[in-house]
Design an enzyme around this catalytic site. Structure first.
Site, PDB file in Angstrom:
ATOM      1  N   ASN A  96     -25.791  56.378  51.735  1.00 24.86           N
ATOM      2  CA  ASN A  96     -25.291  56.645  53.394  1.00 24.86           C
ATOM      3  C   ASN A  96     -24.067  57.346  53.169  1.00 24.86           C
ATOM      4  OD1 ASN A  96     -24.670  53.935  51.972  1.00 24.86           O
ATOM      5  ND2 ASN A  96     -23.493  53.702  53.423  1.00 24.86           N
ATOM      6  N   HIS A 134     -31.934  54.797  47.226  1.00 28.13           N
ATOM      7  CA  HIS A 134     -30.428  54.205  47.598  1.00 28.13           C
ATOM      8  C   HIS A 134     -30.731  52.595  48.203  1.00 28.13           C
ATOM      9  CE1 HIS A 134     -26.150  53.991  47.839  1.00 28.13           C
ATOM     10  NE2 HIS A 134     -26.162  53.697  49.098  1.00 28.13           N
ATOM     11  N   HIS A 170     -26.162  44.122  53.357  1.00 24.68           N
ATOM     12  CA  HIS A 170     -27.258  45.167  53.593  1.00 24.68           C
ATOM     13  C   HIS A 170     -28.605  44.333  53.618  1.00 24.68           C
ATOM     14  CE1 HIS A 170     -24.207  48.168  53.437  1.00 24.68           C
ATOM     15  NE2 HIS A 170     -24.028  47.948  52.036  1.00 24.68           N
ATOM     16  N   HIS A 200     -26.560  50.738  46.805  1.00 26.90           N
ATOM     17  CA  HIS A 200     -26.294  50.265  48.098  1.00 26.90           C
ATOM     18  C   HIS A 200     -25.509  48.896  48.154  1.00 26.90           C
ATOM     19  CE1 HIS A 200     -26.090  50.903  52.433  1.00 26.90           C
ATOM     20  NE2 HIS A 200     -27.060  50.148  52.716  1.00 26.90           N
ATOM     21  N   VAL A 201     -26.259  47.924  47.766  1.00 25.06           N
ATOM     22  CA  VAL A 201     -25.500  46.736  47.330  1.00 25.06           C
ATOM     23  C   VAL A 201     -24.627  46.618  46.301  1.00 25.06           C
ATOM     24  CG1 VAL A 201     -25.910  44.561  47.107  1.00 25.06           C
ATOM     25  CG2 VAL A 201     -27.355  45.690  48.583  1.00 25.06           C
TER      26      VAL A 201
END
Length: 424
Positions: free
Chosen positions: A204, A287, A297, A324-325
């Site tokens: 992101n 991701h 998330h 991501h996390v």
């Protein structure tokens, strides 16, 4: 003033957590790398990536529009018996203008060999090592890197492990619209990224889209060109490659992925071509994790999972790596939310060292499919020993020392009887 206000708002929005609130431990400070005063034609931000069978792509940036886009290379220091000419690009982003970005493919190269090379006809001699053609092969894995003190620890620990290829499941520089941070990230990772291939996919923080003003992924696509064309993809946001008996699929969590999308069609076609006799191991990276018991998330990967998990399951993907996390988690073999001996092992490893800190809160009770989870910065190492067995380990950054905190031997689905049982 208006432009500054717009960028400030955009950066706040981009860093806002859309899931339940959680308390992050304090991150380490962002590293500040001042721009050096070398000649404008001096190569900078050098990194290499795989570019088809026995070929590698060398990427670098300089500020001289007349600098040649060539790479000289050979197996002896100072003696270059081959030269490749590349392509160039550049981009502008509001008030920022990039340098001249070069991409040159070199090869054919011998497997498991050291090559010395020089970019643009000047600058220091660098060296890279090509991956082996057969097992064993080792991968370093770290996502959500950023540019903090924790990032530096992670990179130092990765440098200590004897890896052949680095896999990065999204969120590279955390530039977040401030384009000079792409330049400092390139310089930060150059010592490692110029010596071993780095294979990345977008997160992101690579989107950087400004409605009505700027399309998404302009910086990422310009700077980090991956072998999408070589794998039949029409987008740099998703592609595949093969190395030493492993077929690796890099998917785009922020590209269209529904059943009518180009990415879905490409994935289905790519999986249909996989020869498990040639590449007994099948991996996928993207991701946003599909299996995540962290409060951060939560549920964000659900739509992509609904569309694409049946394809990966039918193809018998062995291992899925996501970011991501900002924490670590490893699952048991799972499919459709249930334990399944022919499902993939899912690993979330978005704990490379980003400025946003760790995602420290997990859902309780721990789901049946979740095997190990911990909110610490670190990196992973995957050593595929042969066609049947691989060893995965996760190394926590503990007091600046890499402490192995989780490990497991994996048996490939080819050797578990699952491939012969594939659904139609």
């Amino acid at each position: 003033m208006k432009l500054k206000l717009i960028l400030t708002v955009l950066m706040v929005v981009s860093s806002t957590v859309t899931s339940d609130d959680y308390v992050r431990p304090q991150p380490r400070k962002t590293i500040h790398l001042p721009w050096d005063s070398k000649l404008s034609s001096f190569p900078q931000q050098v990194h290499v990536s795989l570019a088809g069978d026995k070929h590698m792509r060398v990427t670098w940036i300089n500020d001289d529009k007349s600098a040649p886009s060539v790479v000289e290379y050979g197996k002896l220091s100072g003696r270059y018996d081959a030269i490749s000419e590349g392509e160039t690009t550049s981009y502008s982003y509001l008030l920022y203008s990039s340098g001249k970005i070069h991409h040159a493919v070199i090869g054919p190269l011998e497997d498991n060999s050291v090559y010395f090379y020089r970019c643009g006809g000047q600058g220091p001699e660098l060296q890279l090592k090509t991956p082996p053609a057969q097992f064993p092969i080792s991968f370093a894995v770290a996502g959500d890197l950023g540019q903090t003190g924790w990032t530096k620890s992670t990179l130092d620990h990765i440098e200590q492990c004897k890896y052949d290829v680095h896999l990065l499941p999204g969120d590279l520089s955390y530039a977040d619209y401030l384009q000079n941070r792409w330049d400092t990230f390139g310089r930060l990772v150059q010592p490692l990224a110029s010596a071993r291939p780095w294979m990345v996919t977008q997160g992101n923080h690579e989107v950087e889209k400004i409605p009505l003003l700027k399309d998404g992924f302009v910086s990422y696509n310009s700077r980090w060109k991956m072998p999408f064309e070589e794998s039949g993809s029409s987008s740099n946001l998703y592609y595949s490659f093969e190395v030493a008996g492993v077929h690796i699929i890099m998917l785009g969590s922020y590209a269209d992925y529904n059943v009518y999308s180009n990415q879905y069609k490409w994935l289905k076609e790519d999986l249909s071509k996989v020869d498990r006799k040639k590449t007994p191991w099948l991996l996928a990276l993207f991701h946003v994790p599909w299996y995540n018991s962290n409060k951060a998330h939560q549920g964000e990967g659900g739509d992509m999972m609904e569309a694409m998990e049946p394809l990966l399951y039918d193809a018998r993907v062995d291992l899925v790596l996501a970011g991501h996390v900002h924490a670590y988690e490893r699952s048991k073999r799972v499919y459709n939310g249930r334990l399944d001996p022919c499902g993939a092992v899912h690993i979330t490893i978005g704990d490379g060292g980003n400025r946003e800190g760790l995602a420290a809160e997990y859902i309780t009770p721990q789901p049946m499919w979740s095997e190990f989870r911990e909110a610490s910065f670190g990196h992973g190492e995957l050593k595929i020993v042969n066609s049947s067995h691989a060893f995965w380990s996760w190394h926590r950054n503990d007091d600046d020392e890499p402490v192995k905190s989780d490990d497991i031997w994996l048996t490939s689905l080819v050797n578990s009887g699952c491939v012969d049982q594939k659904t139609s």
